[in-house]
Design an enzyme around this catalytic site. Structure first.
Site, PDB file in Angstrom:
ATOM      1  N   THR A  99      20.831  20.044 -66.548  1.00 17.18           N
ATOM      2  CA  THR A  99      19.870  21.084 -66.450  1.00 17.18           C
ATOM      3  C   THR A  99      18.124  20.068 -67.303  1.00 17.18           C
ATOM      4  O   THR A  99      18.820  20.365 -67.870  1.00 17.18           O
ATOM      5  CB  THR A  99      20.824  21.919 -67.336  1.00 17.18           C
ATOM      6  OG1 THR A  99      19.426  23.408 -67.655  1.00 17.18           O
ATOM      7  CG2 THR A  99      21.555  21.217 -68.505  1.00 17.18           C
ATOM      8  N   ASP A 104      16.940  22.075 -69.084  1.00 15.64           N
ATOM      9  CA  ASP A 104      17.352  23.392 -69.869  1.00 15.64           C
ATOM     10  C   ASP A 104      17.311  22.331 -70.961  1.00 15.64           C
ATOM     11  O   ASP A 104      17.530  22.956 -72.642  1.00 15.64           O
ATOM     12  CB  ASP A 104      17.779  24.251 -69.867  1.00 15.64           C
ATOM     13  CG  ASP A 104      17.048  25.484 -69.073  1.00 15.64           C
ATOM     14  OD1 ASP A 104      15.762  24.681 -68.019  1.00 15.64           O
ATOM     15  OD2 ASP A 104      17.817  26.534 -68.121  1.00 15.64           O
TER      16      ASP A 104
END
Ligand code: F6P
Length: 342
Positions: free
Chosen positions: A125, A127
């Site tokens: 990810t 993130d």
């Protein structure tokens, strides 16, 4: 062995490097037959498979995206979904499956592994919010994209004495926002972990203007929220995992700052630019190490496990641990950014 792999969820620079590494070591060192599953769990449900070989990967190392395609399909929200995945594996003679994804894709992998399927996970990810690994590949690339944009925004902001609000990705955690703000020299950074007070934000910008600095860069994570009520414009749409489609906080914040301070303010939403394009060298190396770690885990029979980076070592951790807890921004790192506020 016949080893399959899939990429699920939002794409991420470095996915092709993982797949390439799995196929390279699987085919050349272990003598495996390699199979790609198209579009994440959708391909596993519908038996949409492709043969992979070392030859399929010419030129893919610097390429963003995923040659396998991706989707947010969740087999547990489809009638008979888990059974369909099991049938695909049995009918295609797949001995092991490597699932490359974030909390949602790995959550499905963990449940299927608990039901007895031979699955190994690879975390992914931009993130960087998976607690079981120190870093995920894609994060470094996303931060670099943001910092390149912020560097450019500084000069135009200064020419026009403007406030620039830069909205970056980060649904639950503000890692991209915080790192970009520190590296890009932002005036302030707003993250999901710390609901912000709009008056304080405007006060910080006003003080800077009073000191003769008429341009400001405000970095805001898409998941950031104001204390006095949400400013975000959620579209109301949710995906198969129940997540609202975010976006809009940057525009709202820019309007609110201009209204309250009287300073001309513009919003820039970096959006999916952060996810596209060529991975940095760091991400290519981490992704390659994860791919090698995953095929080694398959041959060690370490099913139900995920590869992770701890310190500088690639280790195996239970898939259930990977999805148990979100990794939020370390307050000590946020405090570094705070020193430069205003
Ligand atoms: O999880 C990665 C991420 O890029 C988030 O930062 C963002 O909220 C989401 O994916 C956007 O996903 P989509 O591809 O559905 O627009």
């Amino acid at each position: 062995m016949r080893v399959a792999m899939l990429t699920g969820g939002g794409d991420c620079p470095g996915l092709n490097a993982v797949i390439r590494a799995i196929v390279r070591k699987g085919e050349r060192i272990y003598g495996d037959a390699m199979v790609g599953v198209r579009d994440g769990w959708r391909g596993a449900l519908e038996s949409d498979l492709m043969d992979l070989s070392v030859e399929s990967f010419r030129g893919t190392l610097p390429r963003g995206g995923t040659i396998l395609g991706s989707s947010r399909t969740n087999p547990y929200t489809v009638d008979g979904g888990p059974q369909a995945v099991k049938a695909t594996m049995a009918e295609s003679g797949i001995d092991a499956l490597i699932a490359i994804g974030g909390e949602d894709t790995l959550g499905v992998a963990a449940r299927l592994a608990e039901e007895g399927l031979p699955i190994v996970g690879v975390p992914k990810t931009i993130d960087n919010d998976l607690s079981a690994t120190d870093v995920t590949f894609g994060f470094d690339t996303a931060v670099q994209v943001c910092v390149d944009a912020i560097d450019r925004l500084h000069t135009t902001a200064e020419s026009h004495d403007r406030v620039m609000v830069v909205e970056v990705m980060g649904r639950h955690a503000g890692h991209i926002a915080t790192w970009s703000a520190i590296a890009g020299g932002a005036t302030i950074v707003l993250v999901p972990e710390r609901p912000f007070d709009l008056d304080e934000v405007c006060g910080t910008i006003r003080k800077r203007h009073e000191r003769g600095r008429f341009a400001s860069i405000v970095v805001v994570a898409e998941g950031a929220r104001a204390t006095e009520g949400s400013l975000a414009l959620a579209s109301g749409e949710v995906d198969a995992f129940g997540h609202a489609r975010l976006g809009g906080i940057g525009d709202q914040l820019a309007m609110a700052i201009e209204e309250r301070t009287g300073y001309e303010t513009r919003a820039i939403v970096l959006g999916h630019v952060q996810r596209g394009g060529t991975p940095t060298a760091f991400d290519r190396v981490l992704a390659t190490r994860f791919g090698i770690g995953a095929i080694d885990a398959v041959h060690a029979g370490a099913y139900g496990m995920m590869v992770a980076l701890r310190g500088n070592a690639i280790v195996r951790v239970p898939l259930t641990e990977a999805t148990a807890e979100l990794k939020l921004v370390d307050p000590a790192v946020y405090e570094v950014a705070e020193v430069f506020f205003g």
